[in-house]
Write a protein that holds these residues in place. Structure first.
Motif, PDB file in Angstrom:
ATOM      1  N   PRO A 122       0.816  -1.229   0.000  1.00 34.40           N
ATOM      2  CA  PRO A 122       0.000   0.000   0.000  1.00 34.40           C
ATOM      3  C   PRO A 122       0.843   1.269   0.000  1.00 34.40           C
ATOM      4  O   PRO A 122       0.458   2.278  -0.590  1.00 34.40           O
ATOM      5  CB  PRO A 122      -0.829  -0.125   1.284  1.00 34.40           C
ATOM      6  N   TYR A 123       2.025   1.220   0.646  1.00 33.75           N
ATOM      7  CA  TYR A 123       2.908   2.386   0.664  1.00 33.75           C
ATOM      8  C   TYR A 123       3.530   2.605  -0.715  1.00 33.75           C
ATOM      9  O   TYR A 123       3.658   3.743  -1.177  1.00 33.75           O
ATOM     10  CB  TYR A 123       4.002   2.204   1.721  1.00 33.75           C
ATOM     11  N   LYS A 124       3.893   1.509  -1.369  1.00 32.95           N
ATOM     12  CA  LYS A 124       4.457   1.599  -2.711  1.00 32.95           C
ATOM     13  C   LYS A 124       3.448   2.199  -3.681  1.00 32.95           C
ATOM     14  O   LYS A 124       3.796   3.039  -4.518  1.00 32.95           O
ATOM     15  CB  LYS A 124       4.897   0.232  -3.211  1.00 32.95           C
ATOM     16  N   THR A 125       2.202   1.794  -3.565  1.00 29.50           N
ATOM     17  CA  THR A 125       1.162   2.336  -4.444  1.00 29.50           C
ATOM     18  C   THR A 125       1.019   3.841  -4.261  1.00 29.50           C
ATOM     19  O   THR A 125       0.912   4.599  -5.234  1.00 29.50           O
ATOM     20  CB  THR A 125      -0.184   1.646  -4.149  1.00 29.50           C
ATOM     21  N   GLU A 126       1.049   4.285  -3.007  1.00 25.37           N
ATOM     22  CA  GLU A 126       0.913   5.719  -2.729  1.00 25.37           C
ATOM     23  C   GLU A 126       2.117   6.504  -3.240  1.00 25.37           C
ATOM     24  O   GLU A 126       1.976   7.570  -3.839  1.00 25.37           O
ATOM     25  CB  GLU A 126       0.740   5.954  -1.234  1.00 25.37           C
ATOM     26  N   VAL A 127       3.319   5.963  -3.009  1.00 24.41           N
ATOM     27  CA  VAL A 127       4.534   6.631  -3.481  1.00 24.41           C
ATOM     28  C   VAL A 127       4.559   6.697  -5.004  1.00 24.41           C
ATOM     29  O   VAL A 127       4.870   7.744  -5.596  1.00 24.41           O
ATOM     30  CB  VAL A 127       5.793   5.909  -2.945  1.00 24.41           C
ATOM     31  N   ASP A 128       4.215   5.585  -5.654  1.00 19.38           N
ATOM     32  CA  ASP A 128       4.201   5.554  -7.124  1.00 19.38           C
ATOM     33  C   ASP A 128       3.226   6.573  -7.687  1.00 19.38           C
ATOM     34  O   ASP A 128       3.480   7.185  -8.732  1.00 19.38           O
ATOM     35  CB  ASP A 128       3.847   4.158  -7.626  1.00 19.38           C
ATOM     36  N   LEU A 150       2.599   9.417  -6.603  1.00 17.19           N
ATOM     37  CA  LEU A 150       3.204  10.743  -6.513  1.00 17.19           C
ATOM     38  C   LEU A 150       4.408  10.890  -7.440  1.00 17.19           C
ATOM     39  O   LEU A 150       4.639  11.968  -7.996  1.00 17.19           O
ATOM     40  CB  LEU A 150       3.637  11.029  -5.076  1.00 17.19           C
ATOM     41  N   MET A 151       5.168   9.816  -7.584  1.00 15.00           N
ATOM     42  CA  MET A 151       6.461   9.898  -8.254  1.00 15.00           C
ATOM     43  C   MET A 151       6.412   9.653  -9.757  1.00 15.00           C
ATOM     44  O   MET A 151       7.273  10.131 -10.486  1.00 15.00           O
ATOM     45  CB  MET A 151       7.443   8.910  -7.620  1.00 15.00           C
ATOM     46  N   THR A 152       5.432   8.897 -10.241  1.00 13.32           N
ATOM     47  CA  THR A 152       5.468   8.459 -11.640  1.00 13.32           C
ATOM     48  C   THR A 152       4.722   9.340 -12.648  1.00 13.32           C
ATOM     49  O   THR A 152       5.032   9.278 -13.835  1.00 13.32           O
ATOM     50  CB  THR A 152       4.948   7.014 -11.768  1.00 13.32           C
ATOM     51  N   PRO A 153       3.735  10.162 -12.241  1.00 18.74           N
ATOM     52  CA  PRO A 153       3.063  10.991 -13.249  1.00 18.74           C
ATOM     53  C   PRO A 153       4.033  11.944 -13.946  1.00 18.74           C
ATOM     54  O   PRO A 153       4.947  12.503 -13.334  1.00 18.74           O
ATOM     55  CB  PRO A 153       2.033  11.765 -12.422  1.00 18.74           C
ATOM     56  N   VAL A 154       3.821  12.140 -15.248  1.00 14.83           N
ATOM     57  CA  VAL A 154       4.654  13.048 -16.035  1.00 14.83           C
ATOM     58  C   VAL A 154       4.232  14.482 -15.750  1.00 14.83           C
ATOM     59  O   VAL A 154       3.049  14.821 -15.818  1.00 14.83           O
ATOM     60  CB  VAL A 154       4.522  12.739 -17.544  1.00 14.83           C
ATOM     61  N   VAL A 155       5.205  15.344 -15.411  1.00 15.55           N
ATOM     62  CA  VAL A 155       4.911  16.740 -15.076  1.00 15.55           C
ATOM     63  C   VAL A 155       5.484  17.712 -16.102  1.00 15.55           C
ATOM     64  O   VAL A 155       5.207  18.911 -16.046  1.00 15.55           O
ATOM     65  CB  VAL A 155       5.443  17.094 -13.672  1.00 15.55           C
ATOM     66  N   GLY A 156       6.279  17.225 -17.040  1.00 13.49           N
ATOM     67  CA  GLY A 156       6.865  18.100 -18.050  1.00 13.49           C
ATOM     68  C   GLY A 156       7.707  17.306 -19.020  1.00 13.49           C
ATOM     69  O   GLY A 156       7.735  16.078 -18.982  1.00 13.49           O
ATOM     70  N   LYS A 157       8.397  18.028 -19.874  1.00 14.80           N
ATOM     71  CA  LYS A 157       9.234  17.375 -20.879  1.00 14.80           C
ATOM     72  C   LYS A 157      10.530  18.166 -21.051  1.00 14.80           C
ATOM     73  O   LYS A 157      10.515  19.402 -21.143  1.00 14.80           O
ATOM     74  CB  LYS A 157       8.497  17.292 -22.216  1.00 14.80           C
ATOM     75  N   SER A 158      11.642  17.450 -21.088  1.00 14.56           N
ATOM     76  CA  SER A 158      12.944  18.063 -21.317  1.00 14.56           C
ATOM     77  C   SER A 158      13.292  17.973 -22.795  1.00 14.56           C
ATOM     78  O   SER A 158      13.148  16.918 -23.408  1.00 14.56           O
ATOM     79  CB  SER A 158      14.026  17.374 -20.478  1.00 14.56           C
TER      80      SER A 158
END
Length: 255
Positions: free
Chosen positions: A57-63, A65-73
């Motif tokens: 459940p902690y991994k799901t919550e962290v993922d 937050l961490m995996t959505p794309v917020v921009g492009k380089s």
């Protein structure tokens, strides 16, 4: 004889063995042995089912937050001396982050190469990417410095072979001497006061940036972490339909 085992996990496991012998109710060190164990995906081949279930459940919550794309380089960016794409970008973000507090960008910004712990690859940017680049809880500080002390700070940077700077042009020698320094295209005025955007870690004189200790004033706004400032910059650029870019501009040149 007694044996004591020491171990530590942090990317690489360090395993040490101390052999101590008894001598009249006291101990003497007889031998020290050590080894390194690489912590890699090979340890995931036989995961502990109970531990995996607890962490799920902690991994799901962290993922989430961490995996959505917020921009492009638009390009690959790395950090390196004397000047680099990534350090230029982060220093510019740091300098412009002072606008809410000064009503304008600071006169210059200084960040350290050691605080940039990963590179930014061309393509999608996730919060995980930003966290890997800026893993520390370093925060924005605005240090007011007299020009004469600012010149000493530029000497500190020259001695390191270069750091991340914004609105600065430095010429340094191969052996780390400062040859010339300009801020905003103008030579440093020893009697003028300059507003320097930096990190709280550096403002305390760390990483050999001892000149910061000679500042006239230091203001460190609450909650202005470098990671969040960079994240906000990426989101703002993305909302404007822009990719993240940087350029090598000759901010620090070695003569």
């Amino acid at each position: 004889m007694k044996q004591f085992y020491l171990n530590r996990l942090s990317g690489v496991a360090l395993v040490g063995l101390l052999l101590l012998s008894s001598c009249h109710s006291s101990y003497q060190l007889k031998k020290v042995e050590g080894s390194r164990i690489e912590i890699s995906s090979k340890w995931d081949r036989n995961p502990d089912k109970e531990a995996t279930a607890i962490l799920a459940p902690y991994k799901t919550e962290v993922d989430s937050l961490m995996t959505p794309v917020v921009g492009k380089s638009a390009m690959d960016m790395e950090a390196g001396r004397p000047e680099s794409l990534l350090s230029n970008l982060v220093a510019d973000v740091l300098r412009n982050a002072t606008v809410p507090y000064l009503g304008r960008p600071a006169d210059l910004a200084v960040t350290n190469m050691g605080g940039l712990r990963s590179s930014l690859s061309a393509g999608d940017i996730t919060f995980s990417n930003i966290y890997e680049i800026l893993p520390f809880e370093n925060s924005l500080c605005i240090v007011t410095m007299k020009g004469s002390n600012l010149r000493t700070l530029m000497e500190n940077i020259a001695g390191a072979g270069g750091e991340g700077v914004s609105n600065v042009r430095l010429e340094i020698s191969k052996d780390g001497k400062l040859l010339s320094a300009k801020v905003g295209g103008e030579p440093i005025d020893d009697n003028r006061l300059y507003e320097v955007a930096t990190l709280d870690y550096l403002a305390e004189g760390n990483d050999k940036m001892v000149a910061f200790l000679q500042g006239e004033k230091k203001v460190c706004p609450d909650g202005a972490t470098m990671r969040d400032l960079f994240f906000s910059y990426v989101k703002k650029q993305t909302a404007a339909g822009k990719e993240i870019t940087s350029a090598i501009e000759g901010r620090i040149t070695v003569k």
